[in-house]
Design a protein around this motif. Sequence first.
Motif, PDB file in Angstrom:
ATOM      1  N   THR A 229      55.027  22.720  48.293  1.00 52.50           N
ATOM      2  CA  THR A 229      56.434  23.077  48.087  1.00 52.50           C
ATOM      3  C   THR A 229      57.353  22.334  49.060  1.00 52.50           C
ATOM      4  O   THR A 229      58.503  22.723  49.250  1.00 52.50           O
ATOM      5  N   PHE A 230      56.841  21.278  49.666  1.00 51.08           N
ATOM      6  CA  PHE A 230      57.632  20.512  50.631  1.00 51.08           C
ATOM      7  C   PHE A 230      58.397  19.407  49.917  1.00 51.08           C
ATOM      8  O   PHE A 230      57.870  18.730  49.032  1.00 51.08           O
ATOM      9  N   VAL A 231      59.667  19.250  50.306  1.00 57.15           N
ATOM     10  CA  VAL A 231      60.475  18.174  49.746  1.00 57.15           C
ATOM     11  C   VAL A 231      61.553  17.809  50.764  1.00 57.15           C
ATOM     12  O   VAL A 231      61.952  18.628  51.595  1.00 57.15           O
ATOM     13  N   GLU A 232      61.998  16.566  50.706  1.00 58.98           N
ATOM     14  CA  GLU A 232      63.095  16.104  51.553  1.00 58.98           C
ATOM     15  C   GLU A 232      64.238  15.623  50.674  1.00 58.98           C
ATOM     16  O   GLU A 232      64.032  15.196  49.537  1.00 58.98           O
ATOM     17  N   LEU A 233      65.452  15.715  51.217  1.00 55.24           N
ATOM     18  CA  LEU A 233      66.641  15.298  50.477  1.00 55.24           C
ATOM     19  C   LEU A 233      67.683  14.853  51.496  1.00 55.24           C
ATOM     20  O   LEU A 233      67.883  15.510  52.519  1.00 55.24           O
ATOM     21  N   GLU A 234      68.335  13.748  51.216  1.00 52.90           N
ATOM     22  CA  GLU A 234      69.367  13.249  52.117  1.00 52.90           C
ATOM     23  C   GLU A 234      70.505  14.269  52.234  1.00 52.90           C
ATOM     24  O   GLU A 234      70.862  14.935  51.257  1.00 52.90           O
ATOM     25  N   GLN A 235      71.077  14.369  53.420  1.00 57.11           N
ATOM     26  CA  GLN A 235      72.139  15.332  53.682  1.00 57.11           C
ATOM     27  C   GLN A 235      73.312  15.147  52.720  1.00 57.11           C
ATOM     28  O   GLN A 235      73.904  16.108  52.243  1.00 57.11           O
ATOM     29  N   THR A 236      73.635  13.896  52.432  1.00 54.42           N
ATOM     30  CA  THR A 236      74.788  13.613  51.563  1.00 54.42           C
ATOM     31  C   THR A 236      74.567  14.104  50.134  1.00 54.42           C
ATOM     32  O   THR A 236      75.526  14.237  49.375  1.00 54.42           O
ATOM     33  N   HIS A 237      73.317  14.392  49.773  1.00 51.83           N
ATOM     34  CA  HIS A 237      73.011  14.848  48.417  1.00 51.83           C
ATOM     35  C   HIS A 237      72.918  16.371  48.327  1.00 51.83           C
ATOM     36  O   HIS A 237      72.753  16.912  47.227  1.00 51.83           O
ATOM     37  N   CYS A 238      72.990  17.059  49.458  1.00 52.53           N
ATOM     38  CA  CYS A 238      72.890  18.520  49.456  1.00 52.53           C
ATOM     39  C   CYS A 238      74.221  19.141  49.051  1.00 52.53           C
ATOM     40  O   CYS A 238      75.265  18.846  49.646  1.00 52.53           O
ATOM     41  N   ALA A 239      74.186  19.998  48.047  1.00 51.44           N
ATOM     42  CA  ALA A 239      75.364  20.762  47.626  1.00 51.44           C
ATOM     43  C   ALA A 239      74.954  22.233  47.620  1.00 51.44           C
ATOM     44  O   ALA A 239      74.073  22.638  46.860  1.00 51.44           O
ATOM     45  N   PHE A 240      75.576  23.023  48.454  1.00 49.99           N
ATOM     46  CA  PHE A 240      75.134  24.395  48.664  1.00 49.99           C
ATOM     47  C   PHE A 240      75.673  25.346  47.598  1.00 49.99           C
ATOM     48  O   PHE A 240      76.657  25.071  46.924  1.00 49.99           O
ATOM     49  N   GLY A 241      74.989  26.486  47.480  1.00 51.23           N
ATOM     50  CA  GLY A 241      75.334  27.495  46.483  1.00 51.23           C
ATOM     51  C   GLY A 241      74.275  27.547  45.398  1.00 51.23           C
ATOM     52  O   GLY A 241      73.133  27.118  45.596  1.00 51.23           O
ATOM     53  N   LEU A 242      74.660  28.072  44.236  1.00 55.01           N
ATOM     54  CA  LEU A 242      73.753  28.130  43.087  1.00 55.01           C
ATOM     55  C   LEU A 242      74.466  27.608  41.856  1.00 55.01           C
ATOM     56  O   LEU A 242      75.619  27.981  41.595  1.00 55.01           O
ATOM     57  N   ASP A 243      73.778  26.795  41.071  1.00 60.36           N
ATOM     58  CA  ASP A 243      74.409  26.278  39.861  1.00 60.36           C
ATOM     59  C   ASP A 243      74.634  27.373  38.823  1.00 60.36           C
ATOM     60  O   ASP A 243      75.446  27.217  37.915  1.00 60.36           O
ATOM     61  N   THR A 244      73.937  28.490  38.961  1.00 60.58           N
ATOM     62  CA  THR A 244      74.136  29.615  38.043  1.00 60.58           C
ATOM     63  C   THR A 244      75.279  30.520  38.482  1.00 60.58           C
ATOM     64  O   THR A 244      75.670  31.424  37.756  1.00 60.58           O
ATOM     65  N   HIS A 245      75.802  30.288  39.688  1.00 56.55           N
ATOM     66  CA  HIS A 245      76.860  31.127  40.243  1.00 56.55           C
ATOM     67  C   HIS A 245      77.931  30.243  40.868  1.00 56.55           C
ATOM     68  O   HIS A 245      78.157  30.286  42.073  1.00 56.55           O
TER      69      HIS A 245
END
Length: 275
Positions: A229-245
């Motif tokens: 369940t490990f994954v990495e993602l660039e900071q600039t690609h992180c968008a917080f919250g939930l797409d369902t909310h």
Amino acid sequence: MVDLFFRHSDTAQILIFAVCFALVGIVERICVGLPDAAVIRHMSLNALFVFIALPLELVVGVICFGVSRWATDHHFGLMFLQPAWLGLALRSGIVFVLLDLGDYVYHRIMHHTPWLWCFHLVHHTDQIVDSSTTVREHPGETIVRGSFLVLWTLVLGASEEVLLLRQAAESVFAVLSHSAVRMPREFGTWFGFVFVSPNLHHVHHHRALPYTDRNFGGVFSVWDRLFGTFVELEQTHCAFGLDTHGEAQSCARFGSLMTMPIWPKEGRLQPPSGP
């Protein structure tokens, strides 16, 4: 002094969290700068959760450490099934690590069980992730999390000393991993080989799958690596919250967040989905 600390271990746990919260908050202000009006509103909203969480945490702490004392007095649990030749320090270390594994398992269960996810999603609807996000937890989840910890403490036969050390570590990493301050890339990579860093946990708060269902670790990141369940993602690609909310207003009102698991909208009981 140490004896006094352990005699009031439930209160000590809350004190440790408060100190960590204050210190990380100061570092955030130094590194990130003073918050603007939107961040102040967000932090004020999250602060309201403390007034409900504090009495619940005290009750959970009393029960949990009471169970720990009972297990120790009756030599119950995995702690006492390990061979004596391993020594107290090693056996305690094993229990410490397994307590963190229990937190990883609990976290995955919260994401993959619809009726539990409806409580946990309150934490994930925060669209600004910083140290205050740590306390953004629905009281329903606090009760579930506390019950799971009591059960895991009993099964493992964790002593008060091990339990307090584990909870202290969990408090430090919970606040640190939500902090708005990210570690330098190279240091964060090395740190993240073993421990959970803000760089890794921020990925968990990305608004869409598969990232929302990755990086479940509390203290150690090795569980995510071990169980895929490990994954990495660039900071600039992180968008917080939930797409369902995506509705910002309902996610920024305390009353709406409290009733969110009780009066769900269509699809609200389901884990988030998205590209």
